[in-house]
Design a protein around this motif. Structure first.
Motif, mmCIF file in Angstrom:
data_model
loop_
_atom_site.group_PDB
_atom_site.id
_atom_site.type_symbol
_atom_site.label_atom_id
_atom_site.label_comp_id
_atom_site.label_asym_id
_atom_site.label_seq_id
_atom_site.Cartn_x
_atom_site.Cartn_y
_atom_site.Cartn_z
ATOM 1 N N GLY A 159 6.618 -12.741 15.461
ATOM 2 C CA GLY A 159 7.909 -12.223 15.883
ATOM 3 C C GLY A 159 8.280 -11.011 15.049
ATOM 4 N N ALA A 160 9.273 -10.246 15.541
ATOM 5 C CA ALA A 160 9.804 -9.141 14.737
ATOM 6 C C ALA A 160 10.976 -9.678 13.926
ATOM 7 N N HIS A 161 10.957 -9.449 12.633
ATOM 8 C CA HIS A 161 11.994 -9.996 11.764
ATOM 9 C C HIS A 161 12.715 -8.888 11.019
ATOM 10 N N PRO A 162 13.998 -9.066 10.760
ATOM 11 C CA PRO A 162 14.677 -8.103 9.890
ATOM 12 C C PRO A 162 14.156 -8.283 8.464
ATOM 13 N N VAL A 163 14.608 -7.435 7.558
ATOM 14 C CA VAL A 163 14.120 -7.501 6.178
ATOM 15 C C VAL A 163 14.235 -8.945 5.678
ATOM 16 N N SER A 164 13.165 -9.428 5.056
ATOM 17 C CA SER A 164 13.169 -10.838 4.626
ATOM 18 C C SER A 164 12.515 -10.958 3.259
ATOM 19 N N CYS A 165 12.185 -12.168 2.889
ATOM 20 C CA CYS A 165 11.717 -12.462 1.522
ATOM 21 C C CYS A 165 10.583 -11.544 1.082
ATOM 22 N N ILE A 166 9.589 -11.368 1.967
ATOM 23 C CA ILE A 166 8.364 -10.668 1.590
ATOM 24 C C ILE A 166 8.611 -9.195 1.275
ATOM 25 N N ASP A 167 9.744 -8.672 1.720
ATOM 26 C CA ASP A 167 10.018 -7.253 1.479
ATOM 27 C C ASP A 167 10.404 -6.966 0.033
ATOM 28 N N CYS A 168 10.837 -7.986 -0.688
ATOM 29 C CA CYS A 168 11.218 -7.789 -2.086
ATOM 30 C C CYS A 168 10.465 -8.715 -3.048
ATOM 31 N N HIS A 169 9.691 -9.666 -2.515
ATOM 32 C CA HIS A 169 9.034 -10.643 -3.390
ATOM 33 C C HIS A 169 7.534 -10.705 -3.145
ATOM 34 N N ASP A 170 6.802 -10.910 -4.231
ATOM 35 C CA ASP A 170 5.365 -11.133 -4.147
ATOM 36 C C ASP A 170 5.140 -12.589 -3.739
ATOM 37 N N PRO A 171 4.419 -12.837 -2.638
ATOM 38 C CA PRO A 171 4.266 -14.218 -2.179
ATOM 39 C C PRO A 171 3.472 -15.098 -3.161
ATOM 40 N N GLU A 172 2.654 -14.488 -3.990
ATOM 41 C CA GLU A 172 1.895 -15.271 -4.968
ATOM 42 C C GLU A 172 2.769 -15.695 -6.141
ATOM 43 N N THR A 173 3.453 -14.738 -6.728
ATOM 44 C CA THR A 173 4.160 -14.992 -7.987
ATOM 45 C C THR A 173 5.666 -15.071 -7.818
ATOM 46 N N MET A 174 6.169 -14.663 -6.661
ATOM 47 C CA MET A 174 7.613 -14.617 -6.379
ATOM 48 C C MET A 174 8.343 -13.558 -7.213
ATOM 49 N N SER A 175 7.638 -12.794 -8.028
ATOM 50 C CA SER A 175 8.321 -11.757 -8.802
ATOM 51 C C SER A 175 8.832 -10.689 -7.832
ATOM 52 N N ILE A 176 9.921 -9.993 -8.244
ATOM 53 C CA ILE A 176 10.436 -8.971 -7.333
ATOM 54 C C ILE A 176 9.537 -7.752 -7.384
ATOM 55 N N ARG A 177 9.425 -7.103 -6.247
ATOM 56 C CA ARG A 177 8.544 -5.946 -6.137
ATOM 57 C C ARG A 177 9.108 -5.008 -5.083
ATOM 58 N N VAL A 178 8.662 -3.759 -5.124
ATOM 59 C CA VAL A 178 9.010 -2.848 -4.032
ATOM 60 C C VAL A 178 7.793 -2.712 -3.137
ATOM 61 N N THR A 179 8.054 -2.638 -1.843
ATOM 62 C CA THR A 179 6.957 -2.609 -0.876
ATOM 63 C C THR A 179 6.984 -1.352 -0.017
ATOM 64 N N ARG A 180 8.153 -0.697 0.072
ATOM 65 C CA ARG A 180 8.318 0.395 1.030
ATOM 66 C C ARG A 180 7.625 1.672 0.555
ATOM 67 N N PRO A 181 6.668 2.190 1.354
ATOM 68 C CA PRO A 181 5.975 3.414 0.946
ATOM 69 C C PRO A 181 6.940 4.573 0.694
ATOM 70 N N GLY A 182 8.002 4.656 1.499
ATOM 71 C CA GLY A 182 8.970 5.745 1.301
ATOM 72 C C GLY A 182 9.502 5.735 -0.116
ATOM 73 N N PHE A 183 9.819 4.571 -0.631
ATOM 74 C CA PHE A 183 10.364 4.461 -1.989
ATOM 75 C C PHE A 183 9.292 4.727 -3.032
ATOM 76 N N ILE A 184 8.120 4.144 -2.829
ATOM 77 C CA ILE A 184 7.052 4.271 -3.833
ATOM 78 C C ILE A 184 6.667 5.749 -4.005
ATOM 79 N N LEU A 185 6.595 6.487 -2.882
ATOM 80 C CA LEU A 185 6.288 7.914 -2.963
ATOM 81 C C LEU A 185 7.479 8.675 -3.559
ATOM 82 N N GLY A 186 8.682 8.269 -3.167
ATOM 83 C CA GLY A 186 9.890 8.978 -3.610
ATOM 84 C C GLY A 186 10.135 8.827 -5.106
ATOM 85 N N ILE A 187 9.988 7.618 -5.624
ATOM 86 C CA ILE A 187 10.300 7.392 -7.038
ATOM 87 C C ILE A 187 9.232 8.066 -7.905
#
Lengths: 527, 158
Positions: free
Chosen positions: A215-243
């Motif tokens: 299904g298509a989902h709005p922003v959810s857990c995986i967008d900010c969390h690593d599924p292995e460790t649950m630590s917060i992370r950034v996933t969006r290429p726009g941000f990673i390139l921008g920062i």
């Protein structure tokens, strides 16, 4: 004798009842203490497997029920003075008619409503007239959907690899995500939306031959969390390139110490927030993946304009120096009433926050919008992301040890003052549009109008920058006031220049005022 | 109507049942008291305050604070008067456990006016020789609270 027995029996029954009640209380207390001690051990029971394709938040919710429950509450935010929840959120265009003129010729002039909570973000985008009546770019789904696995799948395919579910769950895979991100950026909205459902979401199991894998989902857990460790992370290429662009600039970033540290160490390679940023910075970066200024139409890849720094004029300078891949100066839309090419500010919350006292004091987005709260003896960050004004005790009073009403009043002062400045800037902007239209009708040449158009673009960008930012100045109140003051100034300069160019055909009283101003200026010079 | 002579029993069966219940209560009560670290509440140990997990942040920041070497929780939060100390201890102990057991308290927690007065008194008690010239000329007169400015001396976790 028998009445004595009865009386004794009565007393005994009463005493028994009291002892029973006390025992009941003591056992209840014992169980309560036991539960609290268990909670304090902070146990985490993994009952469901989540992987790099788990865009559906349900299995995450089985492991983290408290956070999931909070996330689901984002469908249900209360209304504040400047935003909130409605079945159909009120139209900003009806409340502020000047917005229709600001956005003339742009989809935002058709439909522009108050924002709602995170859980609505995809469904609200699917039904807005900006999307249903105007062809939009698929890049918009960078933020409105949980899209990273789709980028990865398309990226893997474009790299000639097989995008099986197993291959897609082998970690984040930056190269594949980036390739998918670039491939998708210039497709249209419907195409990219269709791609979402072709990616497994960790729950839906499609039958053989069914192209809908998830299904298509709005922003959810995986967008900010690593599924292995649950630590917060950034996933969006726009941000990673921008920062990374920001880190490589020489703009001061006193509120982002890890970037300064990276620069001090010689700026080697790329700045990677996921390995270099502090946890406190990450608590803002995850929000900065979307709550920013960006370009997301389909003339070029989605871009965060941070190569000069995060201040309003530094973003403007990047757009000023940007050219489209097919040549031609960058612009967001052609203003329909005046024909000027102008910029559209998106919602630069991360950038405006960067200029404020809270950022400078090390306060992250999450500290106010997702404050820590205690559930029994457990401490969790609230995933009911919402206005701090709806949660003042936890959001503000952790640091501001003053009565709640004083905080409410303080915020009201800042937001009302900003709103008043926005109204003034909007009045100046609409008068400027009238003046430019009048100048065009009076036959002022395009060459002569060129400097006026520059002023118009600057004035509109500044007004839009603060008007579309979601804090009504609160994120950096002086900066917001400064930007609006500049907007008013540029609008008025443009008006004056128009009337000057029009000469005698300018409205008489205005022409007189300008003549008088010129006379005073030449007097001042000759003195 | 000749009653069968019998040995007169001191207690009826109900009394034995009651005694049994009372014993059960005493047992469970003693266990709960031990399990809930009841005895620690009579001590001066700061660790007692984190029995209630809400105080963990306060404990952590106290260990970083300037008062860490000279004062424990009780030195600032209980009056130094031998009777007042135990009255306040009982009062706080009861209301803290009630709040934490039933939930629904303000979080971050807020100090009550009564406890704020206690803290003010203990500040002055230790620092009197330095601040005596700043004190009001009669007891009970208005004065600025020490922690209004020195908010972080005890613990930054509020």
């Amino acid at each position: 004798m028998s009445s004595n027995t009865q009386r004794s029996f009565g007393w005994l029954a009463l005493l028994t009842a009291i002892v029973a009640a006390v025992t009941f209380g003591v056992v209840a207390l014992l169980v309560n203490i036991f539960e609290r001690k268990q909670e304090a051990r902070n146990p985490f029971v993994k009952v469901a497997e989540v992987t790099e394709v788990s865009t559906d938040p349900k299995p995450w919710g089985l492991n983290f029920p408290q956070q999931y429950e909070d996330y689901l509450k984002t469908v249900n935010d209360d209304y504040t003075d400047f935003g909130g929840n409605h079945a159909l959120p009120p139209s900003k265009l009806e409340k502020h008619p000047w917005l229709k003129r600001l956005f003339a010729g742009y989809a935002f002039s058709i439909d522009y409503r108050e924002a709602r909570g995170h859980a609505h973000m995809l469904s609200d985008q699917e039904v807005t007239k900006r999307v249903t009546e105007v062809q939009q770019a698929g890049a918009c789904l960078h933020c409105h959907a949980s899209i990273i696995p789709t980028y990865r799948r398309i990226g893997l395919e474009s790299m000639g690899k097989e995008a099986t579910e197993e291959a897609m769950t082998e970690g984040y895979q930056w190269d594949a995500v980036l390739a998918g991100f670039q491939a998708v950026s210039q497709k249209n909205y419907e195409e990219v939306h269709a791609e979402l459902t072709k990616t497994p979401d960790g729950v839906t199991k499609a039958e053989d031959g069914d192209p809908h894998m998830g299904g298509a989902h709005p922003v959810s857990c995986i967008d900010c969390h690593d599924p292995e460790t649950m630590s917060i992370r950034v996933t969006r290429p726009g941000f990673i390139l921008g920062i990374d662009k920001l880190a490589k600039s020489d703009a001061p970033v006193p509120h982002l110490p890890s970037i300064q540290e990276w620069r001090d160490k010689g700026s080697k390679g790329n700045y990677d927030p996921n390995t270099m940023a502090t946890r406190q910075e990450m608590r803002s970066f995850v929000c900065g993946q979307c709550h920013v200024e960006y370009y997301c139409a389909n003339k070029m890849t989605l871009t965060f304009p941070w190569s000069n720094g995060l201040k309003m004029e530094q973003l403007e300078a990047e757009w000023d120096s940007t050219e489209f891949p097919d040549g031609g100066k960058f612009y967001d839309y052609v203003h329909k009433e005046t024909g000027t090419k102008v910029y559209k500010a998106q919602h630069p919350e991360f950038e405006l926050w960067s200029q404020g006292i809270h950022a400078r004091s090390g306060v992250s987005c999450s500290d106010c919008h997702m404050p820590y709260e205690k559930k029994g003896a457990t401490k969790v960050s609230s995933h009911w992301v919402r206005s701090p004004m709806l949660n003042i005790n936890k959001a503000c009073q952790t640091c501001h040890n003053i009565p709640e009403q004083e905080i409410v009043d303080r915020v009201a002062v800042i937001q009302d003052r900003t709103e008043q400045l926005i109204d003034r800037a909007a009045a100046a902007m609409t008068e400027m549009l009238d003046a430019i239209i009048a100048a065009q009708e009076a036959g002022v040449s395009d060459d002569d109008l060129a400097p006026v158009r520059d002023l118009q673009r600057k004035a509109m960008w500044r007004l839009d920058y603060i008007a579309s930012e979601n804090s009504k100045g609160f994120h950096a109140r002086q900066e917001a006031a400064r930007i609006l003051a500049e907007s008013v100034d540029y609008s008025r300069q443009a008006i004056a220049m128009c009337y000057k160019l029009m000469g005698p055909s300018a409205p008489a009283d205005v022409a007189k005022t300008i003549d008088e101003a010129d006379r005073l200026a030449s007097l001042a010079e000759s003195n | 109507m000749t009653a069968k002579p019998s040995r007169k029993r001191l207690f009826g069966p109900g009394a034995y049942l009651f005694a049994g219940c009372l014993g059960l209560l005493a047992g469970v009560g003693t266990f709960t008291f031990g399990y809930g670290k009841g005895a620690s509440y009579l001590s001066n140990d700061p660790k007692t305050c984190v029995n209630c997990h809400v105080m963990q942040g306060h404990m952590d920041s106290w260990q970083q604070s300037s008062h860490h070497h000279v004062a424990v929780c009780n030195d600032c939060h209980l009056p130094h008067h031998p009777i007042g100390k135990w009255v306040t201890k009982a009062d706080n102990g009861f209301f803290h456990s009630l709040a934490f057991t039933t939930g629904g308290f303000k979080d971050p927690i807020r100090i009550k006016p009564r406890n704020r007065r206690v803290t003010q008194g203990t500040c002055v008690h230790c620092h009197e020789s330095v601040v005596h010239s700043m004190l009001p000329d009669a007891a009970g007169r208005d004065m600025q609270s020490c922690v209004h400015c020195h908010a972080d001396v005890g613990h930054a976790g509020r």
